[in-house]
Scaffold this motif. Structure first.
Motif, PDB file in Angstrom:
ATOM      1  N   SER A 182       2.963   1.608  -7.027  1.00 24.39           N
ATOM      2  CA  SER A 182       3.156   2.803  -7.163  1.00 24.39           C
ATOM      3  C   SER A 182       4.385   2.838  -5.959  1.00 24.39           C
ATOM      4  N   PRO A 183       5.471   3.088  -5.912  1.00 25.65           N
ATOM      5  CA  PRO A 183       6.269   3.298  -5.430  1.00 25.65           C
ATOM      6  C   PRO A 183       6.119   4.634  -4.410  1.00 25.65           C
ATOM      7  N   MET A 184       5.250   5.732  -5.089  1.00 24.42           N
ATOM      8  CA  MET A 184       4.772   6.874  -4.412  1.00 24.42           C
ATOM      9  C   MET A 184       3.369   6.392  -3.397  1.00 24.42           C
ATOM     10  N   LEU A 185       2.391   5.115  -3.113  1.00 27.80           N
ATOM     11  CA  LEU A 185       1.972   5.205  -2.589  1.00 27.80           C
ATOM     12  C   LEU A 185       2.498   5.093  -0.795  1.00 27.80           C
ATOM     13  N   LYS A 186       3.159   4.919  -0.739  1.00 30.23           N
ATOM     14  CA  LYS A 186       3.405   4.629   0.694  1.00 30.23           C
ATOM     15  C   LYS A 186       3.624   5.878   0.780  1.00 30.23           C
ATOM     16  N   PRO A 187       4.943   6.776   0.888  1.00 33.02           N
ATOM     17  CA  PRO A 187       5.115   8.139   1.041  1.00 33.02           C
ATOM     18  C   PRO A 187       3.905   9.277   0.890  1.00 33.02           C
ATOM     19  N   ALA A 188       3.056   9.422  -0.187  1.00 29.15           N
ATOM     20  CA  ALA A 188       1.593   9.443  -0.190  1.00 29.15           C
ATOM     21  C   ALA A 188       1.318   9.642   0.894  1.00 29.15           C
ATOM     22  N   ARG A 189       0.433   8.142   0.954  1.00 34.86           N
ATOM     23  CA  ARG A 189      -0.086   8.465   2.146  1.00 34.86           C
ATOM     24  C   ARG A 189      -0.453   8.753   3.626  1.00 34.86           C
ATOM     25  N   GLN A 190       0.942   8.926   3.791  1.00 39.72           N
ATOM     26  CA  GLN A 190       1.373   9.556   4.963  1.00 39.72           C
ATOM     27  C   GLN A 190       2.076  10.590   4.762  1.00 39.72           C
ATOM     28  N   TYR A 191       2.267  11.643   4.073  1.00 38.27           N
ATOM     29  CA  TYR A 191       1.991  12.637   4.529  1.00 38.27           C
ATOM     30  C   TYR A 191       0.445  13.272   4.050  1.00 38.27           C
ATOM     31  N   LEU A 192      -0.485  12.618   3.182  1.00 39.04           N
ATOM     32  CA  LEU A 192      -1.989  12.907   3.214  1.00 39.04           C
ATOM     33  C   LEU A 192      -2.450  13.115   4.446  1.00 39.04           C
ATOM     34  N   THR A 193      -2.093  11.304   5.054  1.00 38.55           N
ATOM     35  CA  THR A 193      -2.773  11.579   6.078  1.00 38.55           C
ATOM     36  C   THR A 193      -2.411  12.073   7.606  1.00 38.55           C
ATOM     37  N   LEU A 194      -0.866  12.250   7.478  1.00 39.61           N
ATOM     38  CA  LEU A 194      -0.795  13.776   8.345  1.00 39.61           C
ATOM     39  C   LEU A 194      -0.702  15.210   8.649  1.00 39.61           C
ATOM     40  N   ARG A 195      -0.746  14.830   7.272  1.00 38.05           N
ATOM     41  CA  ARG A 195      -1.397  16.793   6.965  1.00 38.05           C
ATOM     42  C   ARG A 195      -2.932  17.053   7.217  1.00 38.05           C
ATOM     43  N   SER A 196      -3.821  15.442   7.250  1.00 39.45           N
ATOM     44  CA  SER A 196      -5.836  15.899   7.495  1.00 39.45           C
ATOM     45  C   SER A 196      -5.128  16.338   8.630  1.00 39.45           C
ATOM     46  N   LEU A 197      -4.664  16.044   9.415  1.00 39.73           N
ATOM     47  CA  LEU A 197      -4.809  16.350  11.146  1.00 39.73           C
ATOM     48  C   LEU A 197      -4.570  18.131  11.632  1.00 39.73           C
ATOM     49  N   GLY A 198      -4.394  18.908  10.626  1.00 39.80           N
ATOM     50  CA  GLY A 198      -4.745  19.967   9.974  1.00 39.80           C
ATOM     51  C   GLY A 198      -5.279  20.673   9.448  1.00 39.80           C
ATOM     52  N   ALA A 199      -6.146  20.025   9.014  1.00 42.33           N
ATOM     53  CA  ALA A 199      -7.595  20.330   8.266  1.00 42.33           C
ATOM     54  C   ALA A 199      -8.836  21.404   8.979  1.00 42.33           C
ATOM     55  N   PRO A 200      -9.036  20.968  10.458  1.00 45.77           N
ATOM     56  CA  PRO A 200      -9.463  22.177  11.049  1.00 45.77           C
ATOM     57  C   PRO A 200      -9.557  23.300  11.716  1.00 45.77           C
ATOM     58  N   ALA A 201      -7.273  23.382  11.683  1.00 47.06           N
ATOM     59  CA  ALA A 201      -7.123  24.679  12.297  1.00 47.06           C
ATOM     60  C   ALA A 201      -6.811  25.514  10.745  1.00 47.06           C
ATOM     61  N   VAL A 202      -6.624  24.307   9.203  1.00 45.97           N
ATOM     62  CA  VAL A 202      -7.052  25.511   7.374  1.00 45.97           C
ATOM     63  C   VAL A 202      -8.328  26.131   8.038  1.00 45.97           C
ATOM     64  N   LEU A 203      -9.052  25.555   7.783  1.00 49.47           N
ATOM     65  CA  LEU A 203     -10.982  25.634   7.697  1.00 49.47           C
ATOM     66  C   LEU A 203     -11.525  27.301   9.082  1.00 49.47           C
ATOM     67  N   LEU A 204     -10.681  26.624   9.911  1.00 48.49           N
ATOM     68  CA  LEU A 204     -11.199  27.608  11.168  1.00 48.49           C
ATOM     69  C   LEU A 204     -10.160  29.486  10.535  1.00 48.49           C
ATOM     70  N   SER A 205      -8.932  29.449  10.391  1.00 49.07           N
ATOM     71  CA  SER A 205      -7.578  30.297  10.761  1.00 49.07           C
ATOM     72  C   SER A 205      -8.529  30.602   8.962  1.00 49.07           C
ATOM     73  N   LEU A 206      -8.682  30.114   7.951  1.00 50.73           N
ATOM     74  CA  LEU A 206      -9.122  30.779   7.094  1.00 50.73           C
ATOM     75  C   LEU A 206     -10.768  31.425   7.044  1.00 50.73           C
TER      76      LEU A 206
END
Length: 476
Positions: A182-206
Motif C-alpha cells: 500500500s502507498p499509505m504504509l510509509k507515511p502512516a508508519r512515519q506519522y504513527l511512530t513519531l506521534r507515539s513519542l508523545g503518548a506519555p505526555a498525553v496520558l499524564l496530561s489527561l
C-alpha cells in the motif's frame, strides 16, 4: 417521583435554562470543558487540512494512523480520566465534610481554633460556589491520594503505549488494512511512530485533567490546552512546508504541543495538591485497577467499533479512507462537545453521592440530561464521498449528545460495571451491523456508526429510567 424513576428526565424541565445555583455550577464546569474539548479536535482538523494539501494518500495514511493511536490511547485514557474525576471529587467532598464536622465539634466543645486551622478548615464553610472553591484551592495544598495515584498510573500507561506502538507499528497497520504494497504504509508508519513519542505526555496530561475536573476546575485544563494547540497549529505549516518534513512535521508538532500541555498542568497542580506526601499505602491502586478494568472493557468495546469502521474504510482504498477521516474528525469534534455536560454531571454527581445528597443527585442528572437533549482536500473524488457522509454527521448529533451525557451521569454514580457490560452488548450488535452494512460502501459504514451511537444512548436511558443500580433510590 413515587415509583416512577422515568420521571427524573422531566423533573423541573421548565427550569432547564434557569440561572440558579445548580444551573450556574453546571455552566461554570461545562463551558470551559466544552471549549477545551473543542480545541483539540479543531487542532486535529487543522492537521487534517494541512496534510490533505500534500495529497489524498498522505491524508488517508494520517487518518488510519490517528485511528490506531486513538484506539490504543482510549483504552487507557477514558478509564484513567473517568476514575480520577470520580475519586478526586469523592475524596475532596469527604475531606470537606470531615473538616466541617471537626470545626463544629471544636466550636461546641469550646476548643480554640488557630489561624492556620481557620484557613484550612473554615474555608469549606463559607459556601459551595465555584469562586469559594477557588479560594480554597489557592490557600491550601490539599492531600488527595487519588491525584498521586492517577499521575503514577498515567505515567506508566503512557510509557507502555509508546513502546508498544513504536515496535508494533507495522503489524498494527497491516491489521488495519495497510499492507506492505500500500502507498499509505510509509507515511502512516512515519506519522504513527513519531506521534507515539508523545503518548506519555498525553496520558499524564489527561490524568492531571481528571484531577482538576474532580475539583470542578475546568478552566485550568482549558488554558493549558489552548496554549498547546496554538503551538501545534503554528508548528504544523513551519515543519511540514518550510522544513519539508511532510507528515513527520505534523506528528512532531503534535508531540511538542502535548508535552507543553503536560508541563503547564503539572506546574499548576503542584501549587494546589501535595503530590509527594502520599505513601504507597495511601494510594488507591486497588480501586484504580478494579474499576479501571471495568471501564477498560467498555472502552475497548466502544473504540473497537470506530476503529473497525476505519479499517473497513481503509480496505476500500485511499479515497474512501481520506473521506472517512474528514467526516470522522468533524463527527467527533461535534459529538465530544456534549462531553462537557458529561464532565459537569460526573463531577457534581460524584460529590453529591459522597455526601449522600440524593436530592442534588436527582436535580443534577435531570438538568444535564435536559441540556443534552436540547476545507480539507482538493481531490474531487474525496470531496464527493465527504458530501455523502456529512448528512449522517449532522443527523446523529442529538443522539451522540445524549449518549455522552448518559456516560458522564453513570460515571458520576460510579456505575462502572453496568457501563462496561452494556457497552459490550452494544458493541457486539454494532460490529455485526458494520460487517453487514460495509458491503454497501461508504454510506453503509456511516449507517452502522449511527446504529452504534443510538444503542449507546438507549442503554444509558434504560439504567436511570428503570431505577436500577445506584439509582434504586428513585423508586423509593
Amino acid at each position: 417521583m413515587g415509583n416512577m424513576p422515568l420521571f427524573v428526565f422531566f423533573k423541573d424541565i421548565r427550569n432547564v435554562f434557569k440561572a440558579d445555583e445548580l444551573g450556574l455550577e453546571i455552566v461554570h464546569i461545562a463551558l470551559p470543558t466544552l471549549l477545551a474539548l473543542l480545541a483539540d479536535p479543531v487542532a486535529s482538523l487543522v492537521d487534517t487540512a494541512f496534510v490533505g494539501h500534500i495529497g489524498p494518500v498522505e491524508l488517508a495514511a494520517v487518518g488510519i494512523s490517528i485511528a490506531v493511536f486513538n484506539q490504543v490511547s482510549k483504552i487507557a485514557i477514558f478509564p484513567l480520566v473517568s476514575i480520577t474525576t470520580s475519586f478526586v471529587a469523592e475524596e475532596d467532598a469527604t475531606e470537606e465534610l470531615r473538616a466541617n464536622e471537626q470545626v463544629h465539634e471544636n466550636v461546641e466543645n469550646g476548643t480554640p481554633i488557630s489561624m492556620e486551622m481557620e484557613m484550612e478548615e473554615l474555608v469549606p464553610l463559607v459556601g459551595k460556589s465555584s469562586s469559594t472553591e477557588m479560594v480554597k484551592l489557592e490557600c491550601v495544598r490539599r492531600h488527595i491520594p487519588s491525584a498521586s495515584s492517577a499521575l503514577v498510573v498515567g505515567s506508566i500507561l503512557g510509557f507502555i503505549q509508546a513502546v508498544f506502538l513504536i515496535f508494533a507499528a507495522n503489524p498494527v497497520l497491516n491489521y488495519m488494512g495497510v499492507d506492505s504494497n500500500s502507498p499509505m504504509l510509509k507515511p502512516a508508519r512515519q506519522y504513527l511512530t513519531l506521534r507515539s513519542l508523545g503518548a506519555p505526555a498525553v496520558l499524564l496530561s489527561l490524568a492531571v485533567q481528571g484531577v482538576f475536573r474532580g475539583f470542578k476546575d475546568t478552566k485550568t485544563p482549558l488554558y493549558a490546552t489552548i496554549v498547546g494547540d496554538v503551538a501545534n497549529i503554528i508548528l504544523d505549516p513551519i515543519l511540514m512546508f518550510v522544513f519539508h518534513m511532510g507528515v513527520r512535521g505534523a506528528a512532531i508538532a503534535h508531540v511538542v504541543s502535548q508535552y507543553l500541555i503536560s508541563l503547564i498542568l503539572l506546574w499548576k497542580l503542584n501549587k494546589q495538591v501535595d503530590l509527594l506526601t502520599s505513601g504507597v499505602k495511601d494510594l488507591r491502586f486497588g480501586q484504580f485497577l478494579k474499576n479501571g478494568f471495568l471501564l477498560l472493557v467498555r472502552v475497548i468495546a466502544a473504540t473497537f467499533c470506530v476503529t473497525l469502521a476505519a479499517a473497513l474504510a481503509a480496505r476500500q482504498g485511499p479515497t474512501t479512507m481520506a473521506a472517512f477521516q474528514v467526516c470522522l474528525q468533524i463527527w467527533l469534534a461535534a459529538s465530544l462537545l456534549a462531553d462537557g455536560l458529561a464532565v459537569a454531571g460526573q463531577a457534581i454527581l460524584a460529590s453529591a453521592f459522597a455526601r449522600k445528597d440524593h436530592s442534588k443527585a436527582v436535580a443534577t442528572a435531570s438538568r444535564v440530561l435536559q441540556f443534552g437533549s436540547r476545507i480539507f482536500t482538493k481531490d474531487i473524488n474525496v470531496l464527493q464521498l465527504i458530501s455523502l457522509g456529512i448528512p449522517f454527521v449532522a443527523v446523529t448529533q442529538p443522539i451522540n449528545a445524549l449518549a455522552f451525557v448518559f456516560d458522564g451521569v453513570n460515571y458520576g454514580a460510579s456505575d462502572f460495571a453496568y457501563s462496561a457490560y452494556s457497552m459490550v452488548l452494544v458493541a457486539l450488535v454494532s460490529i455485526l451491523c458494520l460487517f453487514l452494512l460495509s458491503s454497501h460502501g461508504f454510506v453503509g459504514i456511516w449507517v452502522a456508526l449511527s446504529v452504534f451511537m443510538s444503542l449507546r444512548a438507549l442503554v444509558g436511558f434504560w439504567r436511570i429510567g428503570t431505577g436500577m443500580g445506584p439509582w434504586s433510590f428513585l423508586r423509593e
